[in-house]
Design a protein around this motif. Structure first.
Motif, PDB file in Angstrom:
ATOM      1  N   ARG A  94       0.842  -0.985  -0.141  1.00 50.29           N
ATOM      2  CA  ARG A  94      -0.164   0.331  -0.404  1.00 50.29           C
ATOM      3  C   ARG A  94       0.689   1.330  -0.166  1.00 50.29           C
ATOM      4  NH1 ARG A  94      -5.212  -0.005   2.458  1.00 50.29           N
ATOM      5  NH2 ARG A  94      -5.432   1.547   1.456  1.00 50.29           N
ATOM      6  N   PHE A  95       2.480   0.730  -0.250  1.00 48.31           N
ATOM      7  CA  PHE A  95       3.234   2.275  -0.394  1.00 48.31           C
ATOM      8  C   PHE A  95       2.422   3.210  -1.397  1.00 48.31           C
ATOM      9  CE2 PHE A  95       7.072   4.110  -1.753  1.00 48.31           C
ATOM     10  CZ  PHE A  95       6.691   4.942   0.529  1.00 48.31           C
ATOM     11  N   CYS A  96       2.407   4.492  -1.355  1.00 46.37           N
ATOM     12  CA  CYS A  96       2.197   5.376  -2.517  1.00 46.37           C
ATOM     13  C   CYS A  96       3.944   5.640  -2.759  1.00 46.37           C
ATOM     14  CB  CYS A  96       2.489   6.637  -1.089  1.00 46.37           C
ATOM     15  SG  CYS A  96       1.623   8.450  -3.104  1.00 46.37           S
ATOM     16  N   ARG A  98       5.487   7.476  -6.484  1.00 44.62           N
ATOM     17  CA  ARG A  98       5.041   8.654  -6.918  1.00 44.62           C
ATOM     18  C   ARG A  98       4.551   8.644  -8.494  1.00 44.62           C
ATOM     19  NH1 ARG A  98      11.418  11.049  -6.764  1.00 44.62           N
ATOM     20  NH2 ARG A  98      11.391  11.292  -4.924  1.00 44.62           N
ATOM     21  N   SER A  99       3.361   9.298  -8.624  1.00 43.45           N
ATOM     22  CA  SER A  99       2.470   8.854  -9.987  1.00 43.45           C
ATOM     23  C   SER A  99       1.869   9.447 -10.172  1.00 43.45           C
ATOM     24  CB  SER A  99       1.789   7.526  -9.586  1.00 43.45           C
ATOM     25  OG  SER A  99       0.956   6.982  -8.995  1.00 43.45           O
ATOM     26  N   CYS A 101      -1.425  10.040 -10.240  1.00 37.71           N
ATOM     27  CA  CYS A 101      -2.847  10.383  -9.301  1.00 37.71           C
ATOM     28  C   CYS A 101      -1.380   9.817  -8.159  1.00 37.71           C
ATOM     29  CB  CYS A 101      -2.993   8.573  -9.211  1.00 37.71           C
ATOM     30  SG  CYS A 101      -2.337   7.434  -7.971  1.00 37.71           S
ATOM     31  N   CYS A 102      -0.370  10.588  -7.308  1.00 44.79           N
ATOM     32  CA  CYS A 102       0.022  10.839  -6.054  1.00 44.79           C
ATOM     33  C   CYS A 102       1.609  12.037  -6.465  1.00 44.79           C
ATOM     34  CB  CYS A 102       0.740   9.324  -6.258  1.00 44.79           C
ATOM     35  SG  CYS A 102       1.733  10.021  -4.352  1.00 44.79           S
ATOM     36  N   ARG A 104       4.252  14.084  -5.868  1.00 43.17           N
ATOM     37  CA  ARG A 104       4.935  14.349  -4.814  1.00 43.17           C
ATOM     38  C   ARG A 104       5.099  15.115  -3.196  1.00 43.17           C
ATOM     39  NH1 ARG A 104      11.208  14.235  -5.347  1.00 43.17           N
ATOM     40  NH2 ARG A 104      11.659  15.575  -3.380  1.00 43.17           N
ATOM     41  N   CYS A 106       2.076  15.347  -1.887  1.00 41.27           N
ATOM     42  CA  CYS A 106       1.370  14.170  -0.854  1.00 41.27           C
ATOM     43  C   CYS A 106       1.942  13.178   0.187  1.00 41.27           C
ATOM     44  CB  CYS A 106      -0.271  13.160  -1.844  1.00 41.27           C
ATOM     45  SG  CYS A 106       1.382  11.759  -1.942  1.00 41.27           S
ATOM     46  N   CYS A 107       3.396  13.015  -0.173  1.00 44.00           N
ATOM     47  CA  CYS A 107       3.987  12.129   0.411  1.00 44.00           C
ATOM     48  C   CYS A 107       5.413  12.960   1.727  1.00 44.00           C
ATOM     49  CB  CYS A 107       5.238  11.670  -0.386  1.00 44.00           C
ATOM     50  SG  CYS A 107       4.147  10.392  -0.828  1.00 44.00           S
ATOM     51  N   SER A 110       9.057  12.976   1.202  1.00 48.43           N
ATOM     52  CA  SER A 110       9.165  13.320  -0.552  1.00 48.43           C
ATOM     53  C   SER A 110      10.325  12.191  -0.934  1.00 48.43           C
ATOM     54  CB  SER A 110       9.480  13.863  -0.873  1.00 48.43           C
ATOM     55  OG  SER A 110      10.186  15.166  -0.650  1.00 48.43           O
ATOM     56  N   CYS A 114       9.293   7.946  -1.482  1.00 46.70           N
ATOM     57  CA  CYS A 114       8.279   7.884  -2.292  1.00 46.70           C
ATOM     58  C   CYS A 114       9.775   7.683  -3.223  1.00 46.70           C
ATOM     59  CB  CYS A 114       7.993   9.596  -2.826  1.00 46.70           C
ATOM     60  SG  CYS A 114       6.242   9.746  -2.387  1.00 46.70           S
TER      61      CYS A 114
END
Length: 115
Positions: A94-96, A98-99, A101-102, A104, A106-107, A110, A114
């Motif tokens: 479930r790790f976020c 970089r994409s 939809c995500c 940078r 948001c983390c 970072s 990420c």
């Protein structure tokens, strides 16, 4: 994805108490070593990573030595779990990452979290 071990999860929890979010130097260290080894360096159990000023390293080391790296990270993880949460690390399913939809931003970590 690999399974993140408890020792790595505790080390990453410790880093959240030691390092400022987005610290690029620490992000570079983590690309060259493990979170466990980095925490061990910061508490004096291993030598200083390369590519950093002694002043910066000593500042991080001061923070790390004031932190109970055995108990505090475990307490943090237990508190998160007690609230129904999970401390997600790079390597967790479930790790976020970089994409599109995500972004940078948001983390919180970072450079640290990420991939």
């Amino acid at each position: 994805m690999r399974e993140v071990g408890e020792e790595e999860r505790k080390a990453r929890a410790a880093l959240t108490r030691i390092v400022e979010p987005g610290d690029e130097m620490v992000g570079r260290w983590l690309r060259r070593t493990t979170p466990v080894h980095l925490v061990q360096s910061l508490v004096g159990e291993r030598e200083m990573p390369t590519g950093v000023s002694e002043e910066k390293f000593e500042g991080l080391r001061l923070r790390a030595t004031r932190l109970d790296v055995v108990n505090k990270p475990a307490e943090d993880l237990a508190a998160i779990s007690a609230l129904g949460g999970r401390f997600v690390c790079p390597g967790d399913a479930r790790f976020c990452v970089r994409s599109a939809c995500c972004p940078r931003s948001c983390c919180a970590w970072s450079e640290l979290s990420c991939g």
